[in-house]
Design an enzyme around this catalytic site. Structure first.
Site, PDB file in Angstrom:
ATOM      1  N   GLY A  19       0.917  -1.297  -0.121  1.00 16.61           N
ATOM      2  CA  GLY A  19      -0.098  -0.013   0.013  1.00 16.61           C
ATOM      3  C   GLY A  19       0.923   1.234   0.011  1.00 16.61           C
ATOM      4  O   GLY A  19       2.162   1.333  -0.154  1.00 16.61           O
ATOM      5  N   GLY A  20       0.332   2.390   0.466  1.00 10.56           N
ATOM      6  CA  GLY A  20       0.910   3.549   0.263  1.00 10.56           C
ATOM      7  C   GLY A  20       2.062   3.762   1.340  1.00 10.56           C
ATOM      8  O   GLY A  20       3.030   4.568   1.105  1.00 10.56           O
ATOM      9  N   PHE A  21       2.004   2.969   2.414  1.00  9.17           N
ATOM     10  CA  PHE A  21       3.159   2.871   3.403  1.00  9.17           C
ATOM     11  C   PHE A  21       4.345   2.066   3.149  1.00  9.17           C
ATOM     12  O   PHE A  21       5.385   2.364   3.562  1.00  9.17           O
ATOM     13  CB  PHE A  21       2.532   2.470   4.995  1.00  9.17           C
ATOM     14  CG  PHE A  21       1.574   3.330   5.303  1.00  9.17           C
ATOM     15  CD1 PHE A  21       1.664   4.873   5.868  1.00  9.17           C
ATOM     16  CD2 PHE A  21       0.139   2.879   5.461  1.00  9.17           C
ATOM     17  CE1 PHE A  21       0.673   5.713   6.037  1.00  9.17           C
ATOM     18  CE2 PHE A  21      -0.723   3.812   5.877  1.00  9.17           C
ATOM     19  CZ  PHE A  21      -0.467   5.210   6.124  1.00  9.17           C
ATOM     20  N   GLY A  22       4.138   1.216   2.202  1.00  7.72           N
ATOM     21  CA  GLY A  22       5.148   0.081   1.986  1.00  7.72           C
ATOM     22  C   GLY A  22       4.539  -1.139   1.772  1.00  7.72           C
ATOM     23  O   GLY A  22       3.445  -1.542   1.203  1.00  7.72           O
ATOM     24  N   GLU A  23       5.419  -2.157   1.722  1.00  6.22           N
ATOM     25  CA  GLU A  23       5.131  -3.551   1.594  1.00  6.22           C
ATOM     26  C   GLU A  23       5.245  -4.447   2.864  1.00  6.22           C
ATOM     27  O   GLU A  23       6.141  -4.203   3.590  1.00  6.22           O
ATOM     28  CB  GLU A  23       5.769  -4.268   0.089  1.00  6.22           C
ATOM     29  CG  GLU A  23       5.457  -3.454  -1.154  1.00  6.22           C
ATOM     30  CD  GLU A  23       6.233  -4.350  -1.981  1.00  6.22           C
ATOM     31  OE1 GLU A  23       5.699  -4.870  -2.893  1.00  6.22           O
ATOM     32  OE2 GLU A  23       7.279  -4.184  -2.303  1.00  6.22           O
ATOM     33  N   THR A  24       4.640  -5.535   2.887  1.00  3.02           N
ATOM     34  CA  THR A  24       4.556  -6.583   3.926  1.00  3.02           C
ATOM     35  C   THR A  24       5.009  -7.907   3.376  1.00  3.02           C
ATOM     36  O   THR A  24       4.461  -8.305   2.548  1.00  3.02           O
ATOM     37  CB  THR A  24       3.113  -6.834   4.912  1.00  3.02           C
ATOM     38  OG1 THR A  24       2.906  -5.391   5.131  1.00  3.02           O
ATOM     39  CG2 THR A  24       3.653  -7.701   5.855  1.00  3.02           C
ATOM     40  N   ASP A 140      -6.241   1.520  13.778  1.00  5.55           N
ATOM     41  CA  ASP A 140      -6.610   0.740  12.492  1.00  5.55           C
ATOM     42  C   ASP A 140      -7.356  -0.445  12.889  1.00  5.55           C
ATOM     43  O   ASP A 140      -6.987  -1.586  12.251  1.00  5.55           O
ATOM     44  CB  ASP A 140      -5.392   0.594  11.488  1.00  5.55           C
ATOM     45  CG  ASP A 140      -5.888   0.245  10.034  1.00  5.55           C
ATOM     46  OD1 ASP A 140      -6.916   0.498   9.743  1.00  5.55           O
ATOM     47  OD2 ASP A 140      -4.912   0.027   9.504  1.00  5.55           O
TER      48      ASP A 140
END
Length: 597
Positions: A19-24, A140
């Site tokens: 997503g906008g924050f990065g990846e997992t 969240d």
């Protein structure tokens, strides 16, 4: 997939999300004998300025330390194994929770039964009580962020929003700690969407998560009251008990002030509603109603589902027992089966009355004329209705004056009626002033929990022109938990300030650090290292005067005239306004804020 190892250690196995924050990623730790699996979150900081990047990196490390603390001390929050930076990106390495998210569970099995939902809510509320006690807002909470762990079926809360805020902060160095919007549309409260989250924002998100578990409906699929902004969901939850409906309704109130004040209060209400329902159902007369369709177990006073939940409540607070998480019985099975349902009528407490009015099974409607919870007719004097009582007067002018006063305060539905017009209420010739009329008990109880905070004498009752109908009175004391006695400070605030700086002068920095609130440590003290760097420059602190500005039994605001003697030479005077709270556990004053005067 990445061919090289992250941090020369972690091998990525698959991408879990992005997503906008990065990846997992799901990865394995090659430096552990077991090649332990872990979750790696890659976060992309927004910072073009090297100085800004350094500030974000420092803040990232502080926030990571908070996540480490949360996971180390709580069984149902993932542990933080490591954090590092590589190629300009930040990485968190966390415990991998092998299990199923609530979203996945509902997609594969359907909506959950009431006892299961209550058990999950109780578990998450205990986690939130711990997290909020640390000064942290999750921000969240949603079905995707609650995992039912495979090993014990216990709910685990994942994906805290604190570090996301760090890496997404704008490039203006003066706004490094400014709040940004973290959360998921639909599950976010309005104040959180505006960038001003409270602890009550987590309560709101959990309430909508509960609705999803019970109905399978996402927030976007539910209607909203255009006048109040409240979520309309009862039409999808006919099988849900009145007590649980009332608890969830309060959790998802539009205004934060109308929700539960804490996770602990909501947990108490959840347990109280269930116990009150059990008491009411066990002491009331019953009436047999023949209906076509399926029996709804969670509505019956002695169902296996409710016995199971009562067992959960009896478990120790630190380890809530979780039953097998089963499905709710579907109400859409084909075929017609005639069953005999024993319903409790005329009850007290949160259970109230089982709504047997206009029950629909397939194409057949069954209406019980014995059940008073029928829709309120549109004429000015209906045959029956529930009402939220405010007060009663023998003289009509005084009642009219009170109604006007209530309407001036914003209670637009306030009105009055003559008690003798409704014989089931007695033969006293008084005028009953009420806040609002309702067509069922659960809606009345939702408002009673709110209005009862202002008027402890308020109650819900049933008015009927049938003299034999039960009043079904529920008082504010029945539904609002009694507040626990507040802790009373045994040391004066002035002495608390002198004790704190005494620790500094004795070089007991660790003890002094622990006398700062968690939020103060994060927002103002800027981490233990910075705290130590500052005080190691100071030879001693002298205190001239300490003046109490304001004090209650467990909080205080004081002004302290101080002088810092630096080791490099020089004396720097300062007057601080210190906000303090009394911590009963440690029997000390905790600093929550300091400001220069």
């Amino acid at each position: 997939m990445m061919s090289t190892l992250l941090d020369n250690r972690y091998r990525v196995l698959q991408v879990l999300g992005g997503g906008g924050f990065g990846e997992t990623f799901l990865a394995e730790d090659t430096k552990m004998p077991s090649n332990r699996r872990c979750v790696i979150k890659q976060l992309k900081p927004i910072a073009d300025d090297p100085k800004m990047y350094k500030l974000l990196q420092d803040r990232f490390q502080r926030e990571a330390a908070i996540l480490e603390d949360l996971g180390e001390l709580h069984l149902y929050i993932p542990k933080l194994y490591a954090s590092f930076t590589e190629n300009g990106k930040f990485y968190l390495v966390q415990e991998w929770i092998d299990g199923q998210t609530l979203t996945a569970k509902l997609k594969s099995e359907g909506e959950l039964d009431e006892a299961t939902v209550k058990t999950i809510l109780a578990s998450i509320l205990q986690i939130l009580d711990y997290v909020h006690g640390k000064g942290i807002i999750h921000r969240d909470i949603k079905p995707d962020n609650i995992i039912l762990r495979a090993s014990d079926r216990h709910p685990v809360l994942i994906d805290f929003g604190a570090v996301k805020e760090t890496v997404s902060t704008g490039i203006n160095p003066k706004q490094v700690v400014s709040s940004i919007i973290i959360g998921t549309p639909g599950f976010m409260a309005s104040e959180q969407a505006a960038g001003r989250p409270f602890f009550a924002s987590d309560i709101y998100s959990l309430g909508l998560t509960a609705i999803y578990m019970l109905t399978g409906k996402l927030p976007q699929e539910l209607g909203t009251d255009t006048h109040t902004g409240e979520v309309c969901w009862h039409e999808y939850a006919s099988q849900v008990s009145l007590g649980l409906k009332a608890t969830i309704d309060r959790a998802i109130q539009f205004h934060p002030r109308d929700r539960f004040t804490s996770a602990k209060e909501m947990l108490s209400a959840l347990q109280s509603d269930d116990r009150t329902a059990m008491m009411a159902a066990s002491t009331l007369p019953t009436v047999a109603i023949a209906a076509q369709g399926n029996r709804i177990p969670s509505q019956l006073p002695n169902s296996e589902a409710q016995k199971q939940f009562r067992g959960t409540l009896a478990a120790e607070n630190g380890a809530t027992l979780v039953p097998s998480l089963g499905r709710r019985r579907s109400s859409k099975r084909s075929g017609i089966a005639t069953i005999l349902v024993i319903l409790s009528i005329g009850g007290l407490g949160a259970l109230g009355v089982f709504i047997a009015k206009n029950v629909k099974f397939g194409q057949n409607n069954v209406t019980s004329t014995a059940n008073p919870t029928q829709s309120v007719p549109s004429n000015p004097q209906p045959d029956s209705f529930f009402f939220l009582a405010d007060s009663a007067f023998q003289e009509k002018p005084r009642a009219e004056s009170q109604v006007k006063s209530l309407r001036d305060k914003g209670y637009n539905q306030a009105d009055s009626f003559l008690l003798t017009d409704y014989p089931n209420l007695g033969d006293k010739k008084s005028f009953q002033v009420y806040i609002e009329r309702f067509d069922n008990i659960d809606r009345c109880i939702v408002q009673l929990k709110i209005y009862g905070q202002k008027n402890p004498d308020a109650y819900c009752a049933f008015a009927s022109k049938d003299a034999n109908a039960s009043i079904q009175r529920v008082t504010a004391a029945d539904v609002i938990p009694k507040p626990k006695p507040t802790a009373v400070a045994s040391i004066s605030p002035e002495q608390g300030v002198r004790d704190y700086y005494g620790l500094i002068n004795e070089r007991k920095y660790d003890l002094a650090w622990k006398r700062l609130s968690p939020q103060f440590q994060v927002n103002t003290a800027k981490g233990n290292d910075s705290f130590l760097d500052w005080w190691k420059q100071i030879d001693k602190v002298s205190i001239d005067k300490v003046r109490v500005v304001k004090q209650t039994s467990n909080s205080a605001i004081v002004d302290a005239d101080l002088a810092y003697y630096k080791k490099s030479g020089g004396v720097f005077p300062e007057t601080l306004r210190i906000t303090m709270t009394w911590d009963e556990t440690s029997s000390t004053w905790i600093f929550t804020e300091t400001k220069s005067r």
